[in-house]
Design a protein around this motif. Structure first.
Motif, short mmCIF file in Angstrom:
data_model
loop_
_atom_site.label_atom_id
_atom_site.label_comp_id
_atom_site.label_asym_id
_atom_site.label_seq_id
_atom_site.Cartn_x
_atom_site.Cartn_y
_atom_site.Cartn_z
N UNK A 31 38.47 0.75 20.72
CA UNK A 31 38.18 2.00 20.00
C UNK A 31 39.36 2.36 19.10
N UNK A 32 39.08 2.60 17.83
CA UNK A 32 40.10 3.10 16.91
C UNK A 32 39.87 4.61 16.80
N UNK A 33 40.86 5.36 17.24
CA UNK A 33 40.70 6.82 17.35
C UNK A 33 41.58 7.54 16.34
N UNK A 34 40.96 8.42 15.60
CA UNK A 34 41.70 9.27 14.65
C UNK A 34 41.53 10.71 15.10
N UNK A 35 42.62 11.36 15.57
CA UNK A 35 42.48 12.74 16.04
C UNK A 35 42.47 13.74 14.89
N UNK A 36 42.22 15.00 15.23
CA UNK A 36 42.22 16.04 14.19
C UNK A 36 43.61 16.63 14.00
N UNK A 37 44.62 16.03 14.65
CA UNK A 37 45.98 16.51 14.46
C UNK A 37 46.87 15.31 14.12
N UNK A 38 48.09 15.61 13.68
CA UNK A 38 48.99 14.50 13.35
C UNK A 38 49.67 14.04 14.64
N UNK A 46 34.88 3.12 15.88
CA UNK A 46 35.83 4.04 15.24
C UNK A 46 35.39 5.46 15.60
N UNK A 47 36.32 6.22 16.12
CA UNK A 47 36.01 7.62 16.43
C UNK A 47 36.94 8.48 15.57
N UNK A 48 36.38 9.14 14.59
CA UNK A 48 37.18 9.86 13.61
C UNK A 48 36.88 11.36 13.72
N UNK A 49 37.90 12.12 14.12
CA UNK A 49 37.71 13.55 14.32
C UNK A 49 38.15 14.29 13.06
N UNK A 50 37.20 14.83 12.34
CA UNK A 50 37.46 15.59 11.12
C UNK A 50 38.38 14.84 10.15
N UNK A 51 38.04 13.65 9.74
CA UNK A 51 38.93 12.91 8.83
C UNK A 51 39.08 13.57 7.46
N UNK A 52 38.14 14.43 7.10
CA UNK A 52 38.22 15.07 5.79
C UNK A 52 38.66 16.52 5.89
#
Lengths: 264, 299
Positions: A104-111, A177-183
């Motif tokens: 899983x490639x995870x992108x959180x909504x924070x840095x 890919x799990x992308x949390x609010x990427x935009x």
């Protein structure tokens, strides 16, 4: 209306009443995510209330819902960051653990990179820990985004930090890919670039879960929609089924979310 | 993977404390330079001034070393909390590595930096003492000063043993004993760091998170109390000593032999507390790794 949209009819399934009983049709289909009776609360405030759903493999899934509906909580559970929930969560048929995290490639909504890291440190960090990471691709992305390899995270704007995180995540050839609010934190001009990066760089047949408030910007990218609201799954269906109603995703979103949308 | 985790943990801790070590390094260089100045050229005033300057810089060096201990301790706490359970935790906990590897890497790194800071503090204190003593003795005794410093140290050991009511052992025995005490201190330092990690982890698990940062303190002291009590109880029940002579080490369970050893100018060291603490550390490690894996949440 809601029940018609449940493609898998999973909502409300009681595991105790029907323990692991899946239909023959369901067992043939491969699921990226299988969630059963998932409940999670924060100090008694229930965020996810006994939800059950399946997400088929290889889809671009829009995870939609108003603020506080549990999108980020669900994503954190899938990414293995939250453990105190009840119910069953499986990714590719396996419980959350090292094996799922590797895929899983995870992108959180924070840095999430340390301030002291430079761009190249972030790239090397991913290269160290993820076997599916493409370092050359990441460096190319960095150049495309105009990120200096020696610039420190602390010296970057929030938008630059989000681009940096996105570029390392999308440089992985992950299955999911799990992308949390990427935009969420980027200006409208950058949105199309980011969306382009996401849509053109994921591994073939990978599943993408994209959480967003910007339904209008993204609805044409989705294959599948999972709408959460008031702790429940309100919609879990393929985009074709939704479109067959003659309405846009945003219109259905407003209709289904109802009062919650007004509050937002 | 473990090696990479340790490398990153080392860098993370180093990034917050390296400034203090650079400052101490600069002071060390200044102290060395001051050694080459012949203060007697300016008579008694010069000697007095030299002593004052050296005493002052030695004091500042020790103070800085003391600050480095506190800073290292704070760094170990904040780095673990930030890297595991705050924003950076979103990255750390999503890595495809075992929680035990994550914890071990943090523990190795945290223990190293904490022990290094204590070691540097001791070194600075001892170095400053010898530095100032050398200045005073060099003026009055010239090349004989090193013998005088040696005699001064021996005299201090004598006084220490006299206060403890035992026969002063030979220097080699004393040094072996000192080594064992240092090792014991190092083990306890490592367990201390592990207990800090345990407390921080527990305070991110339900329902223990409700007490917030106060909970971290309570869980730390709770954990320390359990470990200390267990070690003390076992130490009362079973006593194992190492008797150190000039030629060898022997193990004994007899307190009479220990007493006799001290009266004969040998040394003795109880290892029960040490191994009990080490056993507790294994349990604390396993519990903490389990909590990270199954119970703790990133904010």
């Amino acid at each position: 209306m809601e029940n018609n949209l449940y493609e898998n009819g999973a909502e409300g399934v009681n595991e105790a009443a029907a323990p692991e009983t899946v239909s023959q049709e369901e067992s043939k289909q491969e699921f990226a995510f299988k969630v059963r009776n998932l409940t999670k609360d924060y100090d008694g405030h229930i965020v996810l209330n006994n939800i059950s759903f399946d997400i088929p493999k290889g889809k671009i899934v829009g995870l939609l819902g108003p603020n506080g509906c549990g999108k980020t909580t669900l994503i954190k559970i899938l990414a293995g960051l939250i453990h105190d929930y009840s119910g069953m969560v499986k990714i590719d048929g396996r419980a959350i653990g090292i094996h799922t995290k590797a895929r899983v490639a995870y992108l959180p909504d924070c840095t999430y990179f340390p301030d002291r890291f430079r761009t190249i440190d972030c790239i090397n960090y991913f290269n160290d820990f993820f076997a599916d990471f493409d370092k050359v691709k990441a460096i190319e992305f960095a150049a495309r985004f105009g990120l200096d390899l020696n610039q420190r995270v602390r010296a970057m704007s929030k938008g630059m930090q989000e681009k940096l995180q996105l570029l390392v995540v999308m440089s992985r050839a992950a299955d999911i890919y799990i992308l949390d609010e990427p935009l969420g934190g980027v200006d409208p001009a950058a949105r199309s670039v980011i969306l382009d990066i996401i849509m053109n760089n994921y591994k073939e047949n990978a599943t993408i879960v994209l959480s967003t408030h910007l339904v209008n910007d993204l609805e044409h990218s989705f294959d599948h929609v999972l709408m959460l609201g008031k702790g429940s799954v309100l919609v879990n269906t393929g985009i074709d089924t939704l479109r067959s109603t003659g309405k846009s995703v945003e219109e259905i979103f407003k209709e289904v979310i109802g009062d919650a949308w007004e509050v937002d | 993977m473990l090696g990479k985790l340790i490398k990153n943990a080392f860098k993370a801790n180093a990034s917050t404390v390296y400034n203090v070590y650079i400052a101490m390094g600069i002071m060390g260089v200044v102290m060395l330079v001051l050694l080459f100045i012949d203060w007697t050229k300016w008579g008694d005033t010069g000697v007095g001034l030299g002593l004052a300057i050296k005493a002052l810089i030695s004091f500042v060096l020790c103070l800085t070393a003391g600050i480095s201990v506190i800073m290292t301790f704070m760094s170990v706490i904040s780095e673990f909390r930030r890297n595991m359970f705050e924003k950076e935790g979103h990255l750390t906990l999503s890595l495809p590595v075992r929680s035990s590897s994550l914890l071990l890497a943090k523990w190795v790194s945290g223990s190293f930096w904490v022990l290094l800071s204590y070691f540097v503090l001791c070194l600075c204190a001892l170095g400053s003492f010898l530095y100032v003593a050398r200045h005073s003795l060099a003026v009055v005794q010239g090349n004989e000063m090193y013998n005088s410093i040696y005699n001064l140290v021996i005299e201090m050991i004598d006084q220490f043993c006299e206060a403890a009511g035992v026969v002063t052992p030979p220097l080699s025995v004393f040094l072996n004993l000192a080594g064992l005490y240092a090792f014991s201190g190092a083990v306890k330092g490592c367990v201390f760091v592990l207990l800090v990690y345990f407390a921080l982890t527990l305070s991110h698990c339900r329902p223990f998170h409700k007490l917030g940062k106060a909970g971290e303190v309570i869980y730390f002291f709770g954990g320390a109390f359990v470990v200390t009590t267990f070690a003390s109880l076992v130490t009362k029940l079973v006593k194992i000593y190492i008797v150190i002579s000039e030629t060898n080490f022997t193990f004994t369970l007899s307190e009479k032999e220990v007493e006799a050893a001290w009266n004969l100018g040998f040394g003795a060291f109880s290892i029960t507390n040490l191994y009990c603490t080490a056993i507790c550390a294994v349990f604390v490690f396993l519990i903490t790794a389990f909590l990270i894996d199954r119970k703790a949440n990133a904010n």
